[in-house]
Design an enzyme around this catalytic site. Structure first.
Site, PDB file in Angstrom:
ATOM      1  N   CYS A  67       0.835  -1.200   0.000  1.00  0.00           N
ATOM      2  CA  CYS A  67       0.000   0.000   0.000  1.00  0.00           C
ATOM      3  C   CYS A  67       0.875   1.258   0.000  1.00  0.00           C
ATOM      4  O   CYS A  67       1.826   1.355   0.777  1.00  0.00           O
ATOM      5  CB  CYS A  67      -0.916  -0.001   1.221  1.00  0.00           C
ATOM      6  SG  CYS A  67      -2.029   1.414   1.222  1.00  0.00           S
ATOM      7  N   CYS A  74       0.433   0.112  10.277  1.00  0.00           N
ATOM      8  CA  CYS A  74      -0.044  -0.898   9.333  1.00  0.00           C
ATOM      9  C   CYS A  74       1.071  -1.719   8.687  1.00  0.00           C
ATOM     10  O   CYS A  74       1.953  -1.171   8.021  1.00  0.00           O
ATOM     11  CB  CYS A  74      -0.866  -0.222   8.245  1.00  0.00           C
ATOM     12  SG  CYS A  74      -1.548  -1.433   7.097  1.00  0.00           S
ATOM     13  N   CYS A 202     -19.157   2.623   8.270  1.00  0.00           N
ATOM     14  CA  CYS A 202     -18.435   1.954   9.361  1.00  0.00           C
ATOM     15  C   CYS A 202     -17.184   2.797   9.586  1.00  0.00           C
ATOM     16  O   CYS A 202     -16.340   2.909   8.689  1.00  0.00           O
ATOM     17  CB  CYS A 202     -18.075   0.534   8.935  1.00  0.00           C
ATOM     18  SG  CYS A 202     -16.964  -0.301  10.073  1.00  0.00           S
TER      19      CYS A 202
HETATM   20  S1  SF4 Z   1      -4.195   1.122   6.873  1.00  0.00           S
HETATM   21 FE1  SF4 Z   1      -2.640   0.012   5.700  1.00  0.00          FE
HETATM   22  S2  SF4 Z   1      -3.743  -0.748   3.925  1.00  0.00           S
HETATM   23 FE2  SF4 Z   1      -5.012   0.883   4.814  1.00  0.00          FE
HETATM   24  S3  SF4 Z   1      -4.384   2.752   3.787  1.00  0.00           S
HETATM   25 FE3  SF4 Z   1      -3.096   2.629   5.606  1.00  0.00          FE
HETATM   26  S4  SF4 Z   1      -1.227   1.558   4.903  1.00  0.00           S
HETATM   27 FE4  SF4 Z   1      -2.820   1.217   3.345  1.00  0.00          FE
END
Ligand code: SF4
Length: 328
Positions: A67, A74, A202
């Site tokens: 991502c 994350c 949500c």
């Molecule tokens: S939580 Fe993780 S998957 Fe979601 S936008 Fe942020 S980095 Fe990307």
């Protein structure tokens, strides 16, 4: 018979939905003696829900890792070296097989998560086909795909999407300590698009990221002053993953976590409050206190996107011991 239907109003205004909560009011709730806070949260919960029912959702990562966003918690962010292997978007049939398994394990809602900044239109075609397929199985559908434009939200609605998850994560003040690649305002705008498309919202956040109580108050005040409260409010406890900037964050006091759930319940009386990430490391006693504080939803299944979650058997056993049943 629903217990909520004949609950006596032991706490005044327990069923009143307000959108003008001030930080001072929420601060005062956080500061209540624990028995008083729990009493108020219980009163609100019973005036609006059957306190013995828990809504059960299952979450599947349909596109994992790589991502471009830099969310500090994350493991799927390409900015952090967590050893997670990026994968392509799953095939539709594979997603539907997982949805069938979730349904037979008792889930009523199937959530599909993709690690995108925002979906490309061709990816959205595939996700819409997944939503249609999951819906046809008789499950409620939910997706979390990053930022959405207004037309994208409408396409998802047309395919049968019931819920869209997009969290605020934390307070506006603490936000840029956690994410720098998209703004708080970007998030609020996606929530507007989702709401305007007629999809249920949500939206919640994560605690235990090093924020102060004032930030937890700020996050809940923002959620509770949205023009319509999110139908579902996930309260996550940080899962510390090696390789992320928050890997060595200190633990948040479990009682403070329960207080956060209780204040969410009081401020958003008709929202389903979900105990989300972090249950794997949470004692069963803490989870039981969260249910008493008004949490009435969990994610079911051994994995939450990429991090561990209690196995279905453990959850089933805990629910049995607490006398809780799945919400229809
Ligand atoms: S939580 Fe993780 S998957 Fe979601 S936008 Fe942020 S980095 Fe990307």
């Amino acid at each position: 018979m629903s217990l909520a239907a004949d609950a006596s109003p032991v706490f005044p205004h327990a069923a009143t939905v307000r959108h003008d909560w001030t930080r001072d009011e929420l601060r005062a709730l956080f500061a209540l003696p624990f028995p008083e806070l729990m009493f108020r949260a219980q009163s609100v919960h019973r005036a609006n829900f059957d306190p013995t029912e828990v809504q059960i959702s299952t979450l599947l990562s349909i596109k994992t890792g790589g991502c471009p966003e830099d969310c500090a918690y994350c493991p799927q962010s390409a900015h952090h070296d967590t050893g997670l292997r990026a994968e392509k978007l799953m095939e539709i049939e594979a997603v539907l097989a997982e949805a069938r398994a979730a349904k037979s394990a008792g889930a009523s809602r199937f959530c599909m998560g993709a690690a995108w900044r925002s979906p490309k239109d061709r990816d959205l075609d595939a996700v819409c086909a997944m939503v249609e397929g999951v819906k046809a199985l008789g499950l409620e559908t939910c997706a979390t795909l990053g930022m959405l434009t207004a037309p994208q939200a409408l396409r998802l609605k047309d395919s049968g999407l019931d819920y869209y998850n997009h969290n605020l994560d934390t307070s506006p003040e603490f936000y840029d300590r956690i994410i720098t690649t998209r703004t708080y305002q970007d998030r609020l705008q996606t929530l507007d698009h989702v709401r305007e498309a007629g999809i249920h919202v949500c939206c919640g956040g994560i605690v235990g990221m090093g924020e102060s109580r004032e930030d937890r108050i700020g996050m809940l005040a923002t959620l509770a002053s949205l023009p319509v409260h999110p139908e579902s409010v996930p309260i996550n406890m940080l899962v510390k993953v090696a390789g992320t900037p928050l890997a060595n964050e200190g633990a948040l006091d479990a009682i403070e976590f329960v207080r956060t759930v209780a204040v969410a319940r009081i401020a958003m009386p008709r929202s389903v409050v979900r105990l989300s990430a972090g249950r794997e490391d949470m004692s069963e006693e803490t989870q039981a206190l969260c249910f008493l504080a008004g949490a009435n939803s969990i994610f079911y299944g051994p994995k939450l996107l990429t991090t561990p979650n209690p196995g279905r058997d453990r959850d089933r056993e805990l629910m049995e011991r607490l006398g809780l049943t799945p919400m229809a």
